[in-house]
Design a protein around this motif. Structure first.
Motif: not given
Length: 611
Positions: A305, A317, A302, A247, A312, A309
């Motif tokens: 994504p 996070y 970051w 991430l 997630k 992902l």
């Protein structure tokens, strides 16, 4: 009639500037051929995507129609109030007619209405000096005021419906501005006369290019992105990537002083946008400035994504963001404790993490700074217009198909909050005036959008924006739980510095102020002038934007403001004094070590949403 200075009349003999010049036939021919070829391709691509099965939107996916129907029904229930508004409107309109007639006969006449401060749509001199354009301007402003007052005067609407009706009425009013149309914009008419219409041909080409960029959807180019390159002339503060997971990349910046504060500084930017808003250019980089003040700066960059992902969540996070960063910082510096900053959604994550750490008796974060951060979402501002059950279901349908929310969808939502500045001004400049957008680092960053993982974004919108569960205390069945821990913001005891901005459309300052009544530790609240970005990215050397301070923290934000003292310039030095007062200990500067992960700004930040 007084002549509009420089406006020119198409086809009128006289000055060279006032004559209408025929466009170059070769240019017209090339443009039309290009339009035909590109237009056919754009339409074909659009139809193909529809045939491939894009999510069904329905005739009214935002449920605007039902909101306006409710408003209209309630207005009709009080015809006297509506009649009173109409009478006032026509009286003002009659006065405008009379004043315009007096001006045409050479007599002075005061304006009936003026646009608000900061409204740049009517900055061209002709809007006031030419009687016709002045009449158009004022009649539009009167009509806009009438529509807005009628909508806001509807009684009995629930707050969500009233907010939605008001917001979309203003969207309509802004779209109908005479500045947005060829025949009612004196600057566009003047340019058309001077170029023989070549500006419109160029504007058509710009429009097609933006449709191509958006693959059939209009993606307005706000800046000349060819003038910027991340890591080359923006995001250039030197440093190393010292850690990476799925991430985020953790960047440690090269020190600029021989001694540094013992506690490292961890910055958690939002993942709705990219971190380099805090490192645009050397002259306005908060990261570079913090390094120069003696901080060992670590920044989370970051990932942008994709569908891999999709699962997630918010807990991921937290676990792979601040928790992983704390472990990595200790590994490279030997320091267990840090000062932490969270910007916007990054600040919301910071508050969640601190509440999680409080329950686990983890005290590695010793001070917390929140940039324009909401934790209490009861009054979420105009973003709340987009958060109701029907719209959330629509967003979730889109995310389930791809595994993420497209970056452009979030960017469009934010742009609508300031439509005149971030949409219509570019329509006029790019399509009507036929000009190339000006190279501007902030707008380049604004256009470099990021995607949102489906699971995380659904949780964030529902549990925080829609249900406001983050402020619910431990023991409440709806309190948020992350990684087996029930969060309670009232357990946060670390010293907290909150900076908000007075003109923030994304995180309204009166909503962010609510956090001052939640945290158990010492709190300092500072209000900066300007908005969500400019009020934060305001270096001391710029000489821009004041800020307000008040050591008292009454429950009512208006009471806080009445007792506040306005100070000139940036709030950054105030924050530096506050952070140093918490711990003045110094150590020799820490140089980031080569970890084989590359130099700042890293690789994650280079991935664009269109890739």
């Amino acid at each position: 009639m007084a002549q509009d200075k420089g406006a020119g009349q198409p086809g009128e003999p006289g000055s060279e500037k006032g004559q209408f010049r025929l466009p170059d036939p070769a240019l017209v021919s090339r443009t039309m051929a290009d339009v035909a070829e590109r237009g056919q391709r754009i339409v074909g691509d659009f139809l193909k995507r529809q045939a491939d099965g894009s999510p069904s939107a329905g005739p009214d996916p935002l449920h605007i129609g039902s909101a306006f129907l409710d408003m209209t029904t309630r207005l009709m229930a009080n015809p006297a109030r509506l009649m009173q508004a109409q009478i006032g409107f026509w009286q003002d309109y009659l006065t405008l007619w009379q004043n315009t007639a007096r001006r045409m006969m050479g007599e002075p006449a005061p304006p009936v209405i003026e646009e608000g401060k900061g409204d740049r749509r009517f900055k061209d001199e002709a809007w006031r000096e030419n009687e016709v354009f002045d009449f158009i301007r004022q009649s539009y402003l009167l009509s806009a005021r009438y529509f807005t007052n009628v909508v806001q005067g509807a009684e009995g609407l629930d707050n969500k419906t009233a907010q939605k009706v008001d917001f979309y009425t203003r969207q309509f009013v802004d779209a109908m501005s005479p500045s947005n149309f060829l025949m009612t914009n004196p600057e566009v008419l003047r340019r058309t006369a001077e170029t023989g219409g070549e500006n419109l041909l160029k504007g058509l080409s710009n429009l097609l290019a933006d449709l191509e960029r958006g693959k059939g959807n209009l993606r307005i180019r706000m800046t000349d992105d060819s003038k910027f390159k991340v890591g080359d002339n923006i995001a250039v503060t030197p440093g190393k990537v010292v850690f990476r997971n799925d991430l985020m990349e953790l960047i440690q910046y090269t020190p600029a002083t021989e001694q540094v504060l013992k506690r490292p500084l961890l910055i958690l930017p939002p993942w709705i946008n990219k971190f380099y808003i805090l490192d645009l250019r050397p002259k306005n980089s908060f990261i570079r400035w913090a390094v120069e003040q003696g901080h060992t700066v670590f920044v989370v960059s970051w990932v942008n994504p994709d569908e891999h992902l999709a699962e997630k969540g918010f807990a991921d996070y937290m676990r792979e963001g601040p928790y992983a960063a704390l472990t990595a910082i200790e590994a490279v510096t030997g320091e267990k404790s840090v000062n932490a900053i969270g910007y916007c959604l990054g600040g919301t994550l910071l508050a969640c993490t601190l509440a999680h750490m409080a329950a686990r008796k983890d005290n590695r974060i010793r001070t917390a700074t929140y940039f324009v951060t909401m934790t209490d979402f009861e009054e979420a501002g105009e973003l709340g217009v987009f958060i109701d059950e029907e719209q959330l279901l629509g967003i979730e349908e889109k995310m389930q198909k791809k595994g993420f929310l497209e970056g452009r969808e979030m960017a469009t939502t934010f742009n609508m909050l300031r439509a005149n500045d971030l949409i219509w001004s570019f329509v006029v400049n790019n399509y009507l005036l036929g000009q190339e957008p000006f190279p501007f680092d902030l707008l380049y960053w604004n256009d470099d959008s990021t995607r949102m993982p489906a699971k995380m974004h659904s949780f964030y919108l529902r549990r925080m924006y829609q249900q406001n569960d983050l402020v619910k205390p431990q023991g409440d069945p709806n309190a948020i739980e992350l990684d087996g821990v029930t969060l309670d913001l009232r357990k946060i005891k670390v010293p907290s510095y909150l900076v908000s901005t007075r003109e923030d459309h994304i995180a309204p300052w009166k909503s962010t102020y609510r956090a001052t009544q939640l945290y158990a530790g010492k709190v300092r609240f500072v209000l900066a002038a300007s908005g969500h970005i400019a009020g934060v990215v305001n270096p001391p050397g710029s000489g821009k934007y004041s800020h307000w301070v008040n050591t008292s923290l009454p429950p009512d934000p208006e009471e806080w403001f009445r007792g506040a003292t306005e100070l000139a310039g940036s709030w950054w030095p105030d924050w530096q004094r506050w952070i140093v007062a918490e711990d003045k200990a110094m150590v020799p500067a820490r140089v980031p070590q080569e970890a084989g992960l590359g130099d700042a700004p890293g690789s994650y930040v280079l991935v664009m949403a269109k890739d």
